[in-house]
Design an enzyme around this catalytic site. Sequence first.
Site, mmCIF file in Angstrom:
data_model
loop_
_atom_site.group_PDB
_atom_site.id
_atom_site.type_symbol
_atom_site.label_atom_id
_atom_site.label_comp_id
_atom_site.label_asym_id
_atom_site.label_seq_id
_atom_site.Cartn_x
_atom_site.Cartn_y
_atom_site.Cartn_z
ATOM 1 C CG HIS A 160 -1.984 -1.000 1.217
ATOM 2 N ND1 HIS A 160 -2.686 -1.365 2.346
ATOM 3 C CD2 HIS A 160 -2.506 -1.743 0.201
ATOM 4 C CE1 HIS A 160 -3.581 -2.293 2.040
ATOM 5 N NE2 HIS A 160 -3.493 -2.532 0.741
ATOM 6 C CG HIS B 132 -6.960 -3.362 2.277
ATOM 7 N ND1 HIS B 132 -6.081 -4.331 1.842
ATOM 8 C CD2 HIS B 132 -7.337 -3.725 3.521
ATOM 9 C CE1 HIS B 132 -5.943 -5.248 2.797
ATOM 10 N NE2 HIS B 132 -6.693 -4.900 3.819
#
Length: 641
Positions: free
Chosen positions: A538, A585
Amino acid sequence: MFSHSVRAALLLSALSSSSLGALLQSADDAADQLTSTHYDYIIVGAGAAGGALANRLTEDGSTKVLLIEAGSSDYNNTNIEVPWLAPVLTHSQFDWNYTTTPQEGLDNRSIAYARGKVLGGSTSINYMIYTRAAQDDWNRFASVTGDDGWNWSNILSYAKKLEAFQNSPNVQNATSKFVANIHGTNGPVGAGLPQVSLPIDQIGLNAQQELSSEFKYNQDVNSGNMIGFSWTPFAIQDGARSNSARDYIQPALGRSNLDVLVNTQVTKVLQTGTDGNTPIVNAVQFTSGPNEKLYNLTANKEVILSAGSIGTPQILLLSGIGPADQAKSLGIQSIVDLPDVGQNMQDHPLLTTNFQVSSNDTLDNLSLNTTFQAEQLALWTNNRTGDFTLGACNQWAWQRLADDDPIFKNVSDPSAGPTSPHFQLIFSDLFIAFSGGAFPSGHFLTLISNLYTPTTRGSLTLNSTDPFTYPIINPGLLNDENGFDIYTMRQALKAGRRFLAANAWKDWIISEFGESANATSDADIDAYIRKNALVVNHVSGTVAMGKSGDSSKGAGALNPDLSVKGVKGLRVVDASAFPHIPAAHTMVPTYILAERAADLIKNSNSTASGSKSGSGNGAFTPSATLVSVFAPLVALVALLL
């Protein structure tokens, strides 16, 4: 949402129209067409943000857009479409295959960084997890930038706008698993809940009820408050992966004002003039590959970098937009001294821990039983049903450390606020070991514990002036001086163990499996984490937003409207713009960022004349025949059928 067959029929019908945009397979083959066209916007990178921008900006038929992607157009590859096959995409031809420097906090291990290199970018290779982030995360973005447009109350409309959240009849008891009125149903991005129920689902619910004082039930993780045990939503619809290529780019290819150029890498952005003392940077240099011909192209209005948190800062640094001393050391002429470009790198550390179970009814059978695997693949191929429609888990928990946790005596809480988690626990119905190793016999449950509020900040710097040489990527994982990151990773593992020790699991879980079983003391747990932790991929924050105007170190490289400080004609729209990594996320927050950015761009350029010429560097010949232009689309139709 249309079925795959209907989408294919629509695309076939569109091929008969002269109003189609072009899907161009290389800069060399499309050189004439590119430089004979005056583009208002050139977007670099076709991931979550780039795909969304290409679609939204071409909603105005008078606006001409070029979208450039370094990877291929093969987003309908079966491995990309089938949700269960997501793991095979890492280290494939669709992955940039970056690698970090040795990480001191991970026992000096270098780790792989997976980033998508295909239409759709990382939305085409990720695990499709669908989280908006917490309201506190968005409110902190508003506070850091001084722009209330980034707060939760404003971005919620964009979150709904982009969604086609599907309440599938295949989802058992769906109304107890999400809150319908907080979701959109008419947007481009397909999403929904897992359509296959697993034996561990009811056990997980029983464990949550047993331990409800610690693990509260959260009906919808996307409500703005992420805390608690909940069901996992995915960017999966009609049994297939949703990504920015399928949901944003493919529909826009029916418009004459969008051209998409693939297999082409932008090497730098270029200054085309000045406005007073301010450089105008609204051109790009690109090529089909190393040692291939370089082309220049100027946008009438703006260049928008959406190449991701690694690609975007690399392009800026190669262009002389970044720390002036770094540019000077490599012989790059500095356009503007922006010390924050490439700094502030953040990511979420990840750990897998395995538990052997007594049941033989787990998803391990997809690896252990080739007959069962073939049956499930046939179900997916024939009607998009079965286990191959599943993502990584059906259930998870997003948790916070207690307000009176001892760590806060010495460390300020790095989270955005009480609706934002410190860590995540994923409960997967099979053996997973991202760090590799032989697949063991037997059946397993895997606990994945991830840190979502890292205090560590890393950096990206140039390794060379060669754009095809990867930059130096150092996220500094678990290397914080205050000890918060390793402490919270340890507490996450302990919390996961507590959840799996509930009575509800006693007939299912036999024991913890592998070397982690011997990690009982804090020192042993920390050693296990440092030896085995990886990253959730990420990566964020490397060209961060800040308050308007201030270009000093630590103040951010972007204005709140995502324009690059100190220049005109250049904007950054991707996860590199987040000043703090969202405790979620990051795919959906990036979609949301892009949706608002599209409105900001439209509004800022609504009165622009668009009279400038999009000239290139010459030496071009007439474009290819209609057959060659449409050939990629014909191939795309074949894949959709």
